[in-house]
Design a protein around this motif. Structure first.
Motif, mmCIF file in Angstrom:
data_model
loop_
_atom_site.group_PDB
_atom_site.id
_atom_site.type_symbol
_atom_site.label_atom_id
_atom_site.label_comp_id
_atom_site.label_asym_id
_atom_site.label_seq_id
_atom_site.Cartn_x
_atom_site.Cartn_y
_atom_site.Cartn_z
ATOM 1 N N TRP A 58 -8.494 12.410 -9.636
ATOM 2 C CA TRP A 58 -8.019 11.003 -10.166
ATOM 3 C C TRP A 58 -6.842 10.657 -9.602
ATOM 4 N N GLN A 59 -5.943 11.559 -9.176
ATOM 5 C CA GLN A 59 -4.516 11.148 -8.789
ATOM 6 C C GLN A 59 -4.793 10.926 -7.121
ATOM 7 N N LEU A 60 -5.743 11.437 -6.639
ATOM 8 C CA LEU A 60 -5.942 11.103 -5.384
ATOM 9 C C LEU A 60 -6.420 9.734 -4.702
ATOM 10 N N GLN A 61 -7.623 9.477 -5.769
ATOM 11 C CA GLN A 61 -8.276 8.501 -5.693
ATOM 12 C C GLN A 61 -7.520 7.019 -5.108
ATOM 13 N N PRO A 62 -6.505 6.743 -6.142
ATOM 14 C CA PRO A 62 -5.822 5.488 -5.947
ATOM 15 C C PRO A 62 -5.052 5.278 -4.330
ATOM 16 N N MET A 63 -4.585 6.633 -3.883
ATOM 17 C CA MET A 63 -4.106 6.842 -2.620
ATOM 18 C C MET A 63 -5.133 6.511 -1.434
ATOM 19 N N ALA A 64 -6.403 7.172 -1.878
ATOM 20 C CA ALA A 64 -7.553 6.879 -0.898
ATOM 21 C C ALA A 64 -7.865 5.340 -0.739
ATOM 22 N N ASP A 65 -7.789 4.930 -1.893
ATOM 23 C CA ASP A 65 -8.292 3.496 -1.931
ATOM 24 C C ASP A 65 -7.292 2.544 -1.054
ATOM 25 N N MET A 66 -5.933 2.988 -1.224
ATOM 26 C CA MET A 66 -4.895 2.127 -0.597
ATOM 27 C C MET A 66 -5.161 2.541 1.031
ATOM 28 N N ALA A 67 -5.445 3.896 1.306
ATOM 29 C CA ALA A 67 -5.369 4.477 2.896
ATOM 30 C C ALA A 67 -6.572 3.588 3.533
ATOM 31 N N ARG A 68 -7.783 3.377 2.656
ATOM 32 C CA ARG A 68 -8.889 2.602 3.331
ATOM 33 C C ARG A 68 -8.706 1.005 3.180
ATOM 34 N N GLY A 69 -7.754 0.624 2.551
ATOM 35 C CA GLY A 69 -7.429 -0.789 2.843
ATOM 36 C C GLY A 69 -8.154 -1.360 1.472
ATOM 37 N N GLU A 70 -8.505 -0.785 0.501
ATOM 38 C CA GLU A 70 -9.621 -1.221 -0.183
ATOM 39 C C GLU A 70 -8.443 -1.836 -1.743
ATOM 40 N N THR A 71 -7.231 -1.427 -1.779
ATOM 41 C CA THR A 71 -6.463 -2.087 -2.480
ATOM 42 C C THR A 71 -5.104 -2.116 -1.648
ATOM 43 N N PRO A 72 -4.232 -3.055 -1.952
ATOM 44 C CA PRO A 72 -3.127 -3.112 -1.208
ATOM 45 C C PRO A 72 -1.941 -2.040 -1.059
ATOM 46 N N TYR A 73 -1.637 -1.526 -0.126
ATOM 47 C CA TYR A 73 -0.520 -0.432 -0.066
ATOM 48 C C TYR A 73 0.755 -0.951 -0.779
ATOM 49 N N ASP A 74 0.948 0.104 -1.940
ATOM 50 C CA ASP A 74 2.257 -0.056 -2.662
ATOM 51 C C ASP A 74 2.984 1.129 -2.467
ATOM 52 N N ALA A 75 4.049 1.308 -1.601
ATOM 53 C CA ALA A 75 4.631 2.752 -1.379
ATOM 54 C C ALA A 75 5.078 3.342 -2.633
ATOM 55 N N GLU A 76 5.534 2.508 -3.673
ATOM 56 C CA GLU A 76 6.138 3.354 -4.873
ATOM 57 C C GLU A 76 4.810 4.014 -5.701
ATOM 58 N N THR A 77 3.914 3.327 -5.749
ATOM 59 C CA THR A 77 2.643 4.015 -6.502
ATOM 60 C C THR A 77 2.122 5.270 -5.554
ATOM 61 N N PHE A 78 1.891 4.996 -4.270
ATOM 62 C CA PHE A 78 1.661 5.892 -3.515
ATOM 63 C C PHE A 78 2.256 7.310 -3.643
ATOM 64 N N ALA A 79 3.659 6.982 -3.406
ATOM 65 C CA ALA A 79 4.620 8.234 -3.759
ATOM 66 C C ALA A 79 4.587 8.980 -4.863
ATOM 67 N N GLU A 80 4.290 7.964 -5.867
ATOM 68 C CA GLU A 80 4.198 8.534 -7.369
ATOM 69 C C GLU A 80 3.052 9.447 -7.499
ATOM 70 N N ARG A 81 1.675 8.899 -7.131
ATOM 71 C CA ARG A 81 0.431 9.602 -6.905
ATOM 72 C C ARG A 81 0.799 11.029 -6.227
ATOM 73 N N ALA A 82 1.462 10.754 -5.004
ATOM 74 C CA ALA A 82 1.787 12.194 -4.357
ATOM 75 C C ALA A 82 2.410 13.098 -5.155
ATOM 76 N N ARG A 83 3.502 12.512 -5.788
ATOM 77 C CA ARG A 83 4.032 13.529 -6.482
ATOM 78 C C ARG A 83 3.383 14.344 -7.857
ATOM 79 N N HIS A 84 2.511 13.667 -8.229
ATOM 80 C CA HIS A 84 1.663 13.918 -9.268
ATOM 81 C C HIS A 84 0.862 14.968 -8.735
ATOM 82 N N LEU A 85 0.345 14.947 -7.571
ATOM 83 C CA LEU A 85 -0.714 15.796 -6.965
ATOM 84 C C LEU A 85 0.104 16.926 -6.519
ATOM 85 N N GLU A 86 1.072 16.667 -6.286
ATOM 86 C CA GLU A 86 2.043 18.038 -5.672
ATOM 87 C C GLU A 86 2.336 18.834 -6.974
ATOM 88 N N ALA A 87 2.598 18.267 -8.182
ATOM 89 C CA ALA A 87 2.841 19.167 -9.354
ATOM 90 C C ALA A 87 1.329 19.847 -9.623
#
Ligand code: HEC
Length: 148
Positions: A41-70
């Motif tokens: 669930w946490q990975l999905q929004p990052m994957a969407d941004m990486a594929r260009g399906e949603t606009p890249y938002d650095a802050e949201t991406f970083a927040e999802r990455a932190r969630h995944l790390e936890a």
């Protein structure tokens, strides 16, 4: 209903009725599958941004990455003896036969996620995207070997 019953003994502590018959193996399977779902669930929004399906938002991406790390260290304690190659699970019995290799793949994944958090913190889309690809590869490496 599918779900953990280990909460019931806790509720018992506060005077609510507890249900009998919780199976520790079933609970471990549900726990680890749920942990995987939460990670996905946490990975999905990052994957969407990486594929260009949603606009890249650095802050949201970083927040999802932190969630995944936890979350990354959590699933492994659910991989217990007697919980493989049976009903309700896709986890292969090979995990029990090769515990060091399984543990190594889990550690490689956790390391890839730490690299992702770092790359995401820098705000560069290309670096974040490349680190996410590495994470996805580490998910897949373990699934290819141990998920039936
Ligand atoms: C070290 C091994 C390993 C790694 C790393 C790993 N997985 Fe899994 N994953 C498994 C195994 C084994 C299963 C099967 C679990 C079961 O059915 O009991 C599984 C199951 C799943 C499931 C299905 C859960 C369900 O409801 O049945 C999802 C979704 C999933 N993984 C996503 C991911 C994602 C996303 C990543 C990376 C971000 C990842 N996994 C990393 C081993 C791994």
């Amino acid at each position: 209903m599918k779900g953990l019953r280990i909460l019931w003994p806790v509720l018992g502590l506060v005077g609510l009725p507890a249900t009998a018959g919780a199976d520790p193996i079933d609970d471990a399977i549900i726990y680890r599958q749920s942990a995987m779902e939460v990670m996905a669930w946490q990975l999905q929004p990052m994957a969407d941004m990486a594929r260009g399906e949603t606009p890249y938002d650095a802050e949201t991406f970083a927040e999802r990455a932190r969630h995944l790390e936890a979350l990354a260290p959590l699933p492994w304690e659910g991989f217990i003896e007697g919980s493989y190659s049976r009903g309700g699970t896709a986890a292969s019995a090979t995990i029990a036969a090769q515990p060091e290799d399984f543990r190594g793949k889990a550690e490689a994944f956790e390391q890839a996620v730490r690299a992702l958090t770092q790359a995401a913190g820098d705000g560069s889309f290309d670096a974040a995207r490349a680190a996410l690809v590495d994470v996805a590869r580490s998910c897949k490496a373990c699934h290819d070997a141990y998920r039936e």
